[in-house]
Design an enzyme around this catalytic site. Structure first.
Site, mmCIF file in Angstrom:
data_model
loop_
_atom_site.group_PDB
_atom_site.id
_atom_site.type_symbol
_atom_site.label_atom_id
_atom_site.label_comp_id
_atom_site.label_asym_id
_atom_site.label_seq_id
_atom_site.Cartn_x
_atom_site.Cartn_y
_atom_site.Cartn_z
ATOM 1 N N GLY A 1 0.833 -1.216 0.000
ATOM 2 C CA GLY A 1 0.000 0.000 0.000
ATOM 3 C C GLY A 1 0.856 1.249 0.000
ATOM 4 N N GLY A 2 2.052 1.152 -0.588
ATOM 5 C CA GLY A 2 3.006 2.265 -0.566
ATOM 6 C C GLY A 2 2.593 3.444 -1.416
ATOM 7 N N GLY B 1 -0.493 4.727 -1.360
ATOM 8 C CA GLY B 1 -1.680 5.348 -0.762
ATOM 9 C C GLY B 1 -1.336 6.522 0.138
ATOM 10 N N GLY C 1 1.264 5.457 2.898
ATOM 11 C CA GLY C 1 2.529 5.048 2.275
ATOM 12 C C GLY C 1 3.292 6.244 1.723
ATOM 13 N N TYR D 1 -15.207 -4.493 7.015
ATOM 14 C CA TYR D 1 -13.852 -3.958 7.245
ATOM 15 C C TYR D 1 -13.404 -4.286 8.671
ATOM 16 C CZ TYR D 1 -10.377 -0.094 7.696
ATOM 17 O OH TYR D 1 -9.253 0.684 7.904
ATOM 18 N N PRO E 1 -4.600 3.541 14.023
ATOM 19 C CA PRO E 1 -4.752 4.992 13.841
ATOM 20 C C PRO E 1 -6.215 5.414 13.937
ATOM 21 C CG PRO E 1 -3.650 3.966 11.944
ATOM 22 C CD PRO E 1 -4.271 2.867 12.765
ATOM 23 N N ASN F 1 -8.884 8.521 12.378
ATOM 24 C CA ASN F 1 -9.150 8.944 10.998
ATOM 25 C C ASN F 1 -7.948 9.745 10.452
ATOM 26 O OD1 ASN F 1 -10.378 10.179 8.675
ATOM 27 N ND2 ASN F 1 -12.379 9.822 9.591
ATOM 28 N N HIS G 1 -13.053 9.251 2.675
ATOM 29 C CA HIS G 1 -13.315 9.669 4.053
ATOM 30 C C HIS G 1 -13.791 11.125 4.058
ATOM 31 C CE1 HIS G 1 -10.897 6.108 5.226
ATOM 32 N NE2 HIS G 1 -11.735 6.114 6.238
ATOM 33 N N LYS H 1 -15.493 18.319 -2.547
ATOM 34 C CA LYS H 1 -16.864 18.799 -2.755
ATOM 35 C C LYS H 1 -16.936 20.332 -2.675
ATOM 36 C CE LYS H 1 -19.738 16.077 -0.357
ATOM 37 N NZ LYS H 1 -20.701 15.747 0.717
HETATM 38 P P1 NAP Z 1 -5.318 4.289 0.577
HETATM 39 O O1 NAP Z 1 -4.809 5.670 0.405
HETATM 40 O O2 NAP Z 1 -6.674 3.947 0.061
HETATM 41 O O3 NAP Z 1 -4.265 3.303 -0.065
HETATM 42 C C1 NAP Z 1 -4.531 1.942 -0.142
HETATM 43 C C2 NAP Z 1 -3.294 1.266 -0.658
HETATM 44 O O4 NAP Z 1 -3.553 -0.145 -0.716
HETATM 45 C C3 NAP Z 1 -2.889 1.710 -2.054
HETATM 46 O O5 NAP Z 1 -1.484 1.750 -2.116
HETATM 47 C C4 NAP Z 1 -3.435 0.593 -2.934
HETATM 48 O O6 NAP Z 1 -2.720 0.424 -4.146
HETATM 49 C C5 NAP Z 1 -3.224 -0.606 -2.018
HETATM 50 N N1 NAP Z 1 -4.080 -1.731 -2.345
HETATM 51 C C6 NAP Z 1 -5.431 -1.774 -2.268
HETATM 52 N N2 NAP Z 1 -5.876 -2.982 -2.688
HETATM 53 C C7 NAP Z 1 -4.776 -3.699 -3.033
HETATM 54 C C8 NAP Z 1 -4.570 -5.004 -3.555
HETATM 55 N N3 NAP Z 1 -5.591 -5.836 -3.802
HETATM 56 N N4 NAP Z 1 -3.303 -5.400 -3.807
HETATM 57 C C9 NAP Z 1 -2.272 -4.563 -3.578
HETATM 58 N N5 NAP Z 1 -2.379 -3.330 -3.071
HETATM 59 C C10 NAP Z 1 -3.634 -2.895 -2.809
HETATM 60 O O7 NAP Z 1 -5.305 3.863 2.094
HETATM 61 P P2 NAP Z 1 -4.637 4.572 3.354
HETATM 62 O O8 NAP Z 1 -5.608 5.578 3.836
HETATM 63 O O9 NAP Z 1 -3.226 4.961 3.046
HETATM 64 O O10 NAP Z 1 -4.651 3.394 4.402
HETATM 65 C C11 NAP Z 1 -3.468 2.699 4.779
HETATM 66 C C12 NAP Z 1 -3.813 1.766 5.927
HETATM 67 O O11 NAP Z 1 -4.278 2.542 7.037
HETATM 68 C C13 NAP Z 1 -4.927 0.781 5.602
HETATM 69 O O12 NAP Z 1 -4.591 -0.489 6.129
HETATM 70 C C14 NAP Z 1 -6.145 1.361 6.310
HETATM 71 O O13 NAP Z 1 -7.061 0.357 6.654
HETATM 72 C C15 NAP Z 1 -5.512 2.013 7.504
HETATM 73 N N6 NAP Z 1 -6.269 3.128 8.098
HETATM 74 C C16 NAP Z 1 -6.632 4.195 7.311
HETATM 75 C C17 NAP Z 1 -7.357 5.230 7.887
HETATM 76 C C18 NAP Z 1 -7.787 6.437 7.081
HETATM 77 O O14 NAP Z 1 -8.502 7.287 7.626
HETATM 78 N N7 NAP Z 1 -7.380 6.582 5.821
HETATM 79 C C19 NAP Z 1 -7.675 5.188 9.256
HETATM 80 C C20 NAP Z 1 -7.248 4.097 10.022
HETATM 81 C C21 NAP Z 1 -6.540 3.075 9.417
HETATM 82 P P3 NAP Z 1 -3.077 1.309 -5.468
HETATM 83 O O15 NAP Z 1 -2.608 2.707 -5.189
HETATM 84 O O16 NAP Z 1 -2.308 0.674 -6.552
HETATM 85 O O17 NAP Z 1 -4.565 1.213 -5.638
HETATM 86 P P1 GDP Z 2 -15.540 7.289 9.822
HETATM 87 O O1 GDP Z 2 -14.777 8.302 10.603
HETATM 88 O O2 GDP Z 2 -14.870 5.957 9.782
HETATM 89 O O3 GDP Z 2 -16.969 7.200 10.246
HETATM 90 O O4 GDP Z 2 -15.571 7.689 8.295
HETATM 91 P P2 GDP Z 2 -15.612 9.039 7.469
HETATM 92 O O5 GDP Z 2 -14.278 9.650 7.369
HETATM 93 O O6 GDP Z 2 -16.296 8.656 6.194
HETATM 94 O O7 GDP Z 2 -16.522 10.075 8.319
HETATM 95 C C1 GDP Z 2 -17.877 9.865 8.422
HETATM 96 C C2 GDP Z 2 -18.575 10.997 9.154
HETATM 97 O O8 GDP Z 2 -18.482 12.208 8.384
HETATM 98 C C3 GDP Z 2 -20.066 10.679 9.284
HETATM 99 O O9 GDP Z 2 -20.577 11.308 10.438
HETATM 100 C C4 GDP Z 2 -20.624 11.322 8.019
HETATM 101 O O10 GDP Z 2 -22.028 11.615 8.138
HETATM 102 C C5 GDP Z 2 -19.792 12.604 7.958
HETATM 103 N N1 GDP Z 2 -19.702 13.189 6.604
HETATM 104 C C6 GDP Z 2 -20.181 14.415 6.255
HETATM 105 N N2 GDP Z 2 -19.989 14.658 4.953
HETATM 106 C C7 GDP Z 2 -19.314 13.572 4.466
HETATM 107 C C8 GDP Z 2 -18.793 13.257 3.176
HETATM 108 O O11 GDP Z 2 -18.914 14.011 2.187
HETATM 109 N N3 GDP Z 2 -18.136 12.065 3.054
HETATM 110 C C9 GDP Z 2 -17.994 11.208 4.120
HETATM 111 N N4 GDP Z 2 -17.313 10.065 3.948
HETATM 112 N N5 GDP Z 2 -18.496 11.475 5.344
HETATM 113 C C10 GDP Z 2 -19.129 12.641 5.512
#
Ligand code: NAP
Ligand code: GDP
Length: 319
Positions: free
Chosen positions: A11-12, A14, A17, A141, A168, A170, A184, A192
């Site tokens: 996931g490097g 993303g 990464g 998930y 982590p 959000n 998210h 938006k």
């Molecule tokens: P992201 O930006 O959506 O990136 C996802 C990464 O996973 C990308 O590099 C993607 O590759 C890769 N990937 C997805 N499906 C794959 C597959 N089938 N095979 C190989 N690679 C694959 O996610 P992120 O936000 O950086 O999240 C990183 C980690 O943090 C995840 O484990 C997530 O669950 C966790 N996390 C995220 C949040 C958050 O708010 N974002 C919060 C808590 C935990 P491509 O670029 O090639 O698609």
């Molecule tokens: P969560 O923190 O894992 O619940 O995920 P999100 O980052 O998607 O945040 C969700 C919260 O943001 C909920 O309370 C949604 O109702 C609110 N929200 C408001 N506008 C948006 C939007 O445009 N996209 C998303 N994903 N959530 C939104």
């Protein structure tokens, strides 16, 4: 001199990464005895065990930071719970077991504060992951992620392997997923409101705006990942979150984004849309015991940098 670590980041490409790669450009965080390999889904589809074995044989990692996952915001999870479950179960089992079979010393996987029980006492801590069902909106998930913790325990008890996980809150920052439907809340609202400002439209926030969230800037999280890689020696997971006092409402974060975009239209709350879990307040007391002085970037500053990154990189941003 200590031997060289070969660190594969799944996931490097993303959000997280890219943040780790960025922080490693800073001499303060770079180490001469580390070789880093950042993978994307183009290098291997990690749902496929044959492709996983081939990519591990190619790079021969000693350490793995396992970020790859099907990731999305509330509305993406609600629409695709089964896909979130199956894709993440496959990816996680392939990465963990191939790591084990090829002798990887340490794996750091990634859970999330949104996998904790829905009905719970607050603040949530690391011991509470399996205490009850997760919120209905993201059960797929959540159960897939919870099983990483179970599997890590198994590798330790049966084989003495120190595979761990971080939790982590959000995450947001540069290189986020700005897809209007699947992202998210922070990247979704940045995109938006950017479009609404251009077209003179109203900015719509989904839900009541009342839910509370802790948000961590991806570059802060990246620094904490480097600390976990180098210095955290437990199998038990650790919450990587801002302090409880820094929890904010969705409406407050929407206002901050609008201000930073110079978007002056009033924001509309669409209360017909879901709120998700009201709050997931997590304690970072364990992290604070290890790193009492770690400074998180203030939310205002981190949102300003993220908005500015999106505006400057609109054409190449993931959306
Ligand atoms: P992201 O930006 O959506 O990136 C996802 C990464 O996973 C990308 O590099 C993607 O590759 C890769 N990937 C997805 N499906 C794959 C597959 N089938 N095979 C190989 N690679 C694959 O996610 P992120 O936000 O950086 O999240 C990183 C980690 O943090 C995840 O484990 C997530 O669950 C966790 N996390 C995220 C949040 C958050 O708010 N974002 C919060 C808590 C935990 P491509 O670029 O090639 O698609
Ligand atoms: P969560 O923190 O894992 O619940 O995920 P999100 O980052 O998607 O945040 C969700 C919260 O943001 C909920 O309370 C949604 O109702 C609110 N929200 C408001 N506008 C948006 C939007 O445009 N996209 C998303 N994903 N959530 C939104």
């Amino acid at each position: 001199m200590s031997s060289t670590k070969r660190i594969v980041v799944t996931g490097g490409s993303g959000l997280v990464g890219k943040a780790i790669a960025k922080v490693l450009e800073d001499p303060e965080y770079k180490r001469d005895n580390e070789e880093w390999i950042f993978l994307s889904s183009k290098d291997a589809d990690l749902r496929n065990p044959v492709e996983v074995k081939a990519i591990f044989d190619k790079h021969k990692p000693t350490h793995v930071i396992h970020l790859a996952a099907m990731v999305g915001g509330l509305f993406h999870n609600m629409a695709k719970n089964l896909d979130f479950l199956r894709n993440n179960l496959l990816i996680n089992d392939n990465v963990l077991n191939t790591s084990f079979e090829t002798g990887v010393i340490k794996v750091i996987s990634c859970l999330s504060t949104c996998i904790f029980p829905d009905k719970t006492s607050y603040p949530i801590d690391e011991t509470m992951i399996h205490n009850g069902p997760p919120h209905d909106s993201n059960f797929g998930y959540s159960y897939a992620k919870r099983l990483i913790d179970v599997q890590n325990r198994g590798y330790f008890e049966q084989h003495g392997k120190k595979y761990t996980a971080v939790i982590p809150c959000n995450v947001f920052g540069p290189w986020d997923n700005y897809n209007l439907k699947d992202s998210h809340v922070i990247p979704g609202l940045i995109h938006k409101f950017y479009l609404a400002k251009k077209c003179g439209d109203v900015g719509t926030v989904m839900g009541t705006g009342k839910p509370l969230r802790q948000f961590i800037y991806s570059l802060d999280l990246a620094k904490l990942f480097l600390w976990v890689l180098r210095d955290y020696d437990e199998v038990a997971p650790i919450i990587l979150s801002v302090d409880e006092k820094d929890e904010v409402s969705i409406k407050a974060v929407a206002d901050l984004i609008a201000t930073n975009l110079g978007f002056e239209q009033p924001l509309k709350l669409d209360e017909t849309k879901a709120d998700g879990q009201y709050k997931k307040t997590a304690s970072n007391a364990k992290l604070r015991q290890y790193l009492p002085d770690f400074k998180f970037t203030p939310l205002e500053e981190a949102i300003a940098e993220s908005v500015s990154w999106f505006v400057q990189n609109y054409d190449k941003a993931r959306k």
